[in-house]
Design a protein around this motif. Sequence first.
Motif, mmCIF file in Angstrom:
data_model
loop_
_atom_site.group_PDB
_atom_site.id
_atom_site.type_symbol
_atom_site.label_atom_id
_atom_site.label_comp_id
_atom_site.label_asym_id
_atom_site.label_seq_id
_atom_site.Cartn_x
_atom_site.Cartn_y
_atom_site.Cartn_z
ATOM 1 N N THR A 121 11.048 3.896 -11.562
ATOM 2 C CA THR A 121 9.771 3.241 -11.846
ATOM 3 C C THR A 121 8.651 4.221 -11.537
ATOM 4 O OG1 THR A 121 10.860 1.158 -11.287
ATOM 5 C CG2 THR A 121 8.474 1.103 -11.533
ATOM 6 N N GLU A 122 8.464 5.139 -12.478
ATOM 7 C CA GLU A 122 7.451 6.189 -12.372
ATOM 8 C C GLU A 122 6.625 6.229 -13.648
ATOM 9 O OE1 GLU A 122 8.813 9.958 -10.552
ATOM 10 O OE2 GLU A 122 10.768 8.980 -10.309
ATOM 11 N N TYR A 123 5.455 6.855 -13.542
ATOM 12 C CA TYR A 123 4.478 6.775 -14.613
ATOM 13 C C TYR A 123 3.849 8.138 -14.883
ATOM 14 C CZ TYR A 123 5.018 1.947 -13.189
ATOM 15 O OH TYR A 123 5.551 0.744 -12.855
ATOM 16 N N GLU A 124 3.227 8.215 -16.052
ATOM 17 C CA GLU A 124 2.539 9.443 -16.419
ATOM 18 C C GLU A 124 1.229 9.584 -15.658
ATOM 19 O OE1 GLU A 124 1.238 11.820 -20.478
ATOM 20 O OE2 GLU A 124 1.314 9.631 -20.505
ATOM 21 N N ALA A 176 -0.042 7.192 -13.049
ATOM 22 C CA ALA A 176 -0.205 6.219 -11.965
ATOM 23 C C ALA A 176 0.806 6.500 -10.867
ATOM 24 C CB ALA A 176 -0.032 4.792 -12.494
ATOM 25 N N GLU A 177 0.560 5.924 -9.700
ATOM 26 C CA GLU A 177 1.464 6.085 -8.565
ATOM 27 C C GLU A 177 2.820 5.453 -8.876
ATOM 28 O OE1 GLU A 177 1.301 7.343 -5.207
ATOM 29 O OE2 GLU A 177 -0.230 8.532 -6.220
ATOM 30 N N PRO A 178 3.923 6.052 -8.435
ATOM 31 C CA PRO A 178 5.242 5.454 -8.653
ATOM 32 C C PRO A 178 5.515 4.316 -7.678
ATOM 33 C CG PRO A 178 5.464 7.403 -7.304
ATOM 34 C CD PRO A 178 4.004 7.316 -7.684
ATOM 35 N N ALA A 185 0.830 -1.204 0.000
ATOM 36 C CA ALA A 185 0.000 0.000 0.000
ATOM 37 C C ALA A 185 0.865 1.254 0.000
ATOM 38 C CB ALA A 185 -0.920 0.005 1.220
ATOM 39 N N ARG A 186 2.068 1.146 0.566
ATOM 40 C CA ARG A 186 3.007 2.264 0.564
ATOM 41 C C ARG A 186 3.947 2.222 -0.647
ATOM 42 N NH1 ARG A 186 4.800 4.292 5.458
ATOM 43 N NH2 ARG A 186 6.050 5.702 4.175
ATOM 44 N N LEU A 187 4.397 1.034 -1.022
ATOM 45 C CA LEU A 187 5.445 0.930 -2.027
ATOM 46 C C LEU A 187 4.920 0.869 -3.456
ATOM 47 C CD1 LEU A 187 7.858 -1.606 -0.293
ATOM 48 C CD2 LEU A 187 7.889 0.894 -0.201
ATOM 49 N N ARG A 188 3.749 0.287 -3.649
ATOM 50 C CA ARG A 188 3.145 0.142 -4.978
ATOM 51 C C ARG A 188 4.083 -0.611 -5.932
ATOM 52 N NH1 ARG A 188 -1.296 3.166 -6.038
ATOM 53 N NH2 ARG A 188 -1.509 1.594 -7.663
#
Length: 472
Positions: free
Chosen positions: A138-141, A143-145, A53-56
Amino acid sequence: MTAFEIRTGVHAFRDDALGEHDAVGLADAIRRGEVGAAEAARDAAERVRAVDARLRAVEVHSSPPASGGAPGGGVFAGVPTFVKDNTDYRGLPTGHGSSAFRPRPARNHAPFARQFLSTGVTVLGKTRLPEFGFSPTTEYEGAEPVRNPWHTGYSAGGSSGGSAALVAAGAVPLAHANDGGGSIRIPAACCGLVGLKPTRGRVVANAQSRMLPLDIVADGVVSRSVRDAAAFLAAAEAYRPHPKLPPVGSVEGPAKRRLRIGLLPDSPNGVRTDTATRAAVLATGEALERLGHTVEPAVVAVDPRFTDDFLAYWGMLSFLIGATGRSLGADFDRRRMDPLSRGLRESYLAVWRQTPGVLRRLRSTAVAYAAAFRGFDLLLSPVLAHTTPRLGHLSPTVPYPQLIERILTYVAFTPVDNVVGTPSISLPSAHATDDGLPVGVMFAGRPGAERTLLEIAFELEADRPFRRIQDL
């Protein structure tokens, strides 16, 4: 079960079936009957739920089996793990971190997945990666990173960021990772793990890699201990020995032989290393000298066009994915690829006529790199030119010209080994940033030198055990 909060970080270590075992230790406990494989899988799934839930970090969950462990055993029999979501695992969708298509369940295991399963692991799902593994974070346009468990405001690295976050947080002992420009070693450095990129061909290649004009991708694992990395490689070699590479065999500790090690504090492409990273590398060199090794400055005289050529090749990969994406899903739309992928594609279209020269110069890098090893057994350098950035610094939403400049001044050391096909390993240094984040150092060797890399890694781990997140 709840996750344990550490300032702005998180971990899942607790008194359960997994305890503080690494993968070798947990497999031994299962083998001795002290822990059940099904119990280990269940407790790992609970740990994952507690921290994710914290790390995704997880893309797809798979239900823990009623009874764990591969029927034929294996060095990691019963050890729970995850597969990175750019590798087919039968019955689970393969999304490649992309919103450009709707992934469908794979019909068969990819060749590496079969090799990984031969070690006896129990797969609990798939981990997140940036779109098509193109980014070092690991990041996104939209969505959560994936967040770094040592400090959730920072990047977990990429592209194997989901795997690294789970392993560093103690959710599983090791996880699948792969590396096309640093994607095993970068997240290992960011998350305080061991990440070995094998020699080209040491581990089985997936079909996509075999089709590339220059295969830059190698599969492996990220782990919290050197012996897990060594045990994985020995098991991979037992599954399919490489006929032309020197065998690695079982590596269980340091060698008596003292080495000559070349020191590269700054990148061959001229990027200077920041103060904290440089201090970690120099301190590692001093530790090696204290242990009896010889450490001297080295020079890697790669073509001045190497960075531009690697960027062109990187862009070509994005172009090819955009052109062939329907093989991933009938609804694939390259316009839905993220801004980094689109920017790479567009940058390649501006230089595509130069492709033959780009490939020729990249292949010739092997000659210059081999010259750098004359008189040396290994090379010591940073993994990255500066310490782990805050989330957002390398986000795909940053305008492409600014983003690519940031990436190229961050990922300044790792790509050479992908182009040449040489092995290298990221190890946690004794240093940390002011925010308590790990700093990685890297050793590189000649083709087939994994045994020497693992031996030096064992020696440094024994000399100063790696920092543990659960001790903070």
